[in-house]
Design a protein around this motif. Structure first.
Motif, mmCIF file in Angstrom:
data_model
loop_
_atom_site.group_PDB
_atom_site.id
_atom_site.type_symbol
_atom_site.label_atom_id
_atom_site.label_comp_id
_atom_site.label_asym_id
_atom_site.label_seq_id
_atom_site.Cartn_x
_atom_site.Cartn_y
_atom_site.Cartn_z
ATOM 1 N N SER A 69 0.611 -1.226 -0.620
ATOM 2 C CA SER A 69 0.277 -0.068 -0.555
ATOM 3 C C SER A 69 0.692 1.136 -0.003
ATOM 4 O O SER A 69 1.940 1.212 -0.370
ATOM 5 C CB SER A 69 -0.688 -0.292 0.889
ATOM 6 O OG SER A 69 0.126 0.384 2.246
ATOM 7 N N ARG A 70 0.181 2.784 -0.151
ATOM 8 C CA ARG A 70 0.985 3.744 -0.097
ATOM 9 C C ARG A 70 1.009 3.846 1.149
ATOM 10 O O ARG A 70 2.843 3.942 0.905
ATOM 11 C CB ARG A 70 -0.289 4.737 -1.025
ATOM 12 C CG ARG A 70 0.250 5.592 -0.355
ATOM 13 C CD ARG A 70 -0.526 7.117 -1.005
ATOM 14 N NE ARG A 70 -0.033 8.099 -1.164
ATOM 15 C CZ ARG A 70 -0.161 8.835 -0.590
ATOM 16 N NH1 ARG A 70 0.076 8.661 0.756
ATOM 17 N NH2 ARG A 70 1.204 10.252 -0.460
ATOM 18 N N GLU A 71 0.514 3.666 2.119
ATOM 19 C CA GLU A 71 0.640 3.935 3.927
ATOM 20 C C GLU A 71 2.017 2.869 3.401
ATOM 21 O O GLU A 71 3.884 3.160 4.598
ATOM 22 C CB GLU A 71 -0.194 4.177 4.280
ATOM 23 C CG GLU A 71 -1.180 4.508 4.429
ATOM 24 C CD GLU A 71 -1.858 4.136 3.076
ATOM 25 O OE1 GLU A 71 -2.181 2.999 2.480
ATOM 26 O OE2 GLU A 71 -3.212 5.234 3.001
ATOM 27 N N ASP A 72 2.308 1.688 2.727
ATOM 28 C CA ASP A 72 3.567 0.715 3.506
ATOM 29 C C ASP A 72 5.077 1.344 3.360
ATOM 30 O O ASP A 72 5.541 1.474 3.696
ATOM 31 C CB ASP A 72 2.842 -0.429 2.806
ATOM 32 C CG ASP A 72 2.613 -1.215 3.636
ATOM 33 O OD1 ASP A 72 1.645 -0.906 5.021
ATOM 34 O OD2 ASP A 72 1.391 -2.532 3.123
ATOM 35 N N VAL A 73 4.989 1.452 1.932
ATOM 36 C CA VAL A 73 5.958 2.326 1.282
ATOM 37 C C VAL A 73 6.139 3.457 2.135
ATOM 38 O O VAL A 73 7.383 3.575 2.211
ATOM 39 C CB VAL A 73 5.420 2.922 -0.255
ATOM 40 C CG1 VAL A 73 6.538 3.678 -0.890
ATOM 41 C CG2 VAL A 73 5.706 1.512 -1.167
ATOM 42 N N LEU A 74 5.524 5.129 2.306
ATOM 43 C CA LEU A 74 5.807 5.728 3.171
ATOM 44 C C LEU A 74 6.105 5.380 4.289
ATOM 45 O O LEU A 74 7.673 5.972 4.559
ATOM 46 C CB LEU A 74 4.923 6.783 3.214
ATOM 47 C CG LEU A 74 3.789 7.450 2.252
ATOM 48 C CD1 LEU A 74 2.576 8.305 2.425
ATOM 49 C CD2 LEU A 74 4.844 8.581 1.532
ATOM 50 N N MET A 116 8.058 2.574 4.872
ATOM 51 C CA MET A 116 8.858 1.889 4.717
ATOM 52 C C MET A 116 10.106 3.154 3.777
ATOM 53 O O MET A 116 11.164 2.856 4.607
ATOM 54 C CB MET A 116 9.503 0.675 3.341
ATOM 55 C CG MET A 116 8.676 -0.394 3.731
ATOM 56 S SD MET A 116 8.582 -1.290 1.796
ATOM 57 C CE MET A 116 7.072 -1.140 1.482
ATOM 58 N N MET A 117 9.991 4.833 3.544
ATOM 59 C CA MET A 117 10.755 5.750 3.359
ATOM 60 C C MET A 117 10.972 5.954 4.767
ATOM 61 O O MET A 117 11.692 7.320 4.874
ATOM 62 C CB MET A 117 10.557 6.079 1.651
ATOM 63 C CG MET A 117 10.665 4.963 0.802
ATOM 64 S SD MET A 117 9.445 6.200 -0.262
ATOM 65 C CE MET A 117 10.275 7.653 -0.751
ATOM 66 N N GLY A 118 10.249 6.229 5.678
ATOM 67 C CA GLY A 118 10.408 6.983 6.712
ATOM 68 C C GLY A 118 9.428 8.223 6.709
ATOM 69 O O GLY A 118 10.295 8.952 7.048
ATOM 70 N N GLU A 119 8.615 8.396 5.723
ATOM 71 C CA GLU A 119 8.092 9.866 5.811
ATOM 72 C C GLU A 119 6.178 9.235 6.306
ATOM 73 O O GLU A 119 5.470 8.377 6.138
ATOM 74 C CB GLU A 119 8.209 9.395 4.505
ATOM 75 C CG GLU A 119 9.164 10.241 3.964
ATOM 76 C CD GLU A 119 9.449 10.886 1.875
ATOM 77 O OE1 GLU A 119 8.175 11.351 1.837
ATOM 78 O OE2 GLU A 119 10.528 10.136 1.831
ATOM 79 N N ASP A 120 6.000 10.741 6.309
ATOM 80 C CA ASP A 120 4.506 10.232 6.656
ATOM 81 C C ASP A 120 3.873 10.586 5.448
ATOM 82 O O ASP A 120 4.363 11.094 4.916
ATOM 83 C CB ASP A 120 4.567 11.939 8.032
ATOM 84 C CG ASP A 120 5.181 11.309 9.217
ATOM 85 O OD1 ASP A 120 5.148 10.613 9.773
ATOM 86 O OD2 ASP A 120 5.587 12.486 9.770
ATOM 87 N N ASP A 121 2.400 10.273 5.975
ATOM 88 C CA ASP A 121 1.549 10.815 5.044
ATOM 89 C C ASP A 121 1.161 11.890 4.592
ATOM 90 O O ASP A 121 0.520 12.421 3.290
ATOM 91 C CB ASP A 121 0.296 9.993 5.032
ATOM 92 C CG ASP A 121 -0.523 9.785 3.968
ATOM 93 O OD1 ASP A 121 -0.103 9.987 3.140
ATOM 94 O OD2 ASP A 121 -1.359 9.350 4.107
ATOM 95 N N GLU A 122 1.828 13.288 5.107
ATOM 96 C CA GLU A 122 1.246 14.583 5.116
ATOM 97 C C GLU A 122 2.372 15.366 4.168
ATOM 98 O O GLU A 122 3.576 14.931 4.049
ATOM 99 C CB GLU A 122 1.327 15.472 6.407
ATOM 100 C CG GLU A 122 0.346 14.749 6.950
ATOM 101 C CD GLU A 122 -0.254 15.246 8.734
ATOM 102 O OE1 GLU A 122 0.204 15.928 8.770
ATOM 103 O OE2 GLU A 122 -0.447 14.319 10.053
#
Length: 96
Positions: free
Chosen positions: A83-88, A90-96
């Motif tokens: 999912s997009r959330e999982d990718v974010l 993994m990258m150590g980024e927040d969804d915002e």
């Protein structure tokens, strides 16, 4: 290329029939895809795919190979959708 069936429609350019050899398995994949994607026919789908390849040549053959390999991994169970959330995450980024 076969020029035996040239037709000029009232609403478009002259269409020329061509012959194309594909494996039966690949043709079955094409048929499943055009129907799933909502195209009216196999021909319409193949014209779209060819037009897209000509208009966007920067997307290389290698890129298509990577997509095909990823698709195979997903279908064979060797890989999972992420999912997009999982990718974010993994990258150590927040969804915002």
């Amino acid at each position: 290329m076969s020029g035996t069936d040239n037709t000029a429609g009232d609403d478009g350019p002259e269409m020329v029939q061509i012959n194309l050899r594909l494996s039966k398995a690949f043709l079955e994949d094409i048929d499943a895809t055009w129907e799933q994607e909502g195209f009216n026919s196999r021909s319409e789908f193949l014209r779209y795919a060819a037009r897209d390849a000509v208009k966007h040549p920067a997307f290389s053959r290698e890129g298509w190979k990577q997509i095909a390999a990823s698709e195979h991994e997903l279908r064979s169970g060797e890989s999972e959708m992420v999912s997009r959330e999982d990718v974010l995450e993994m990258m150590g980024e927040d969804d915002e």
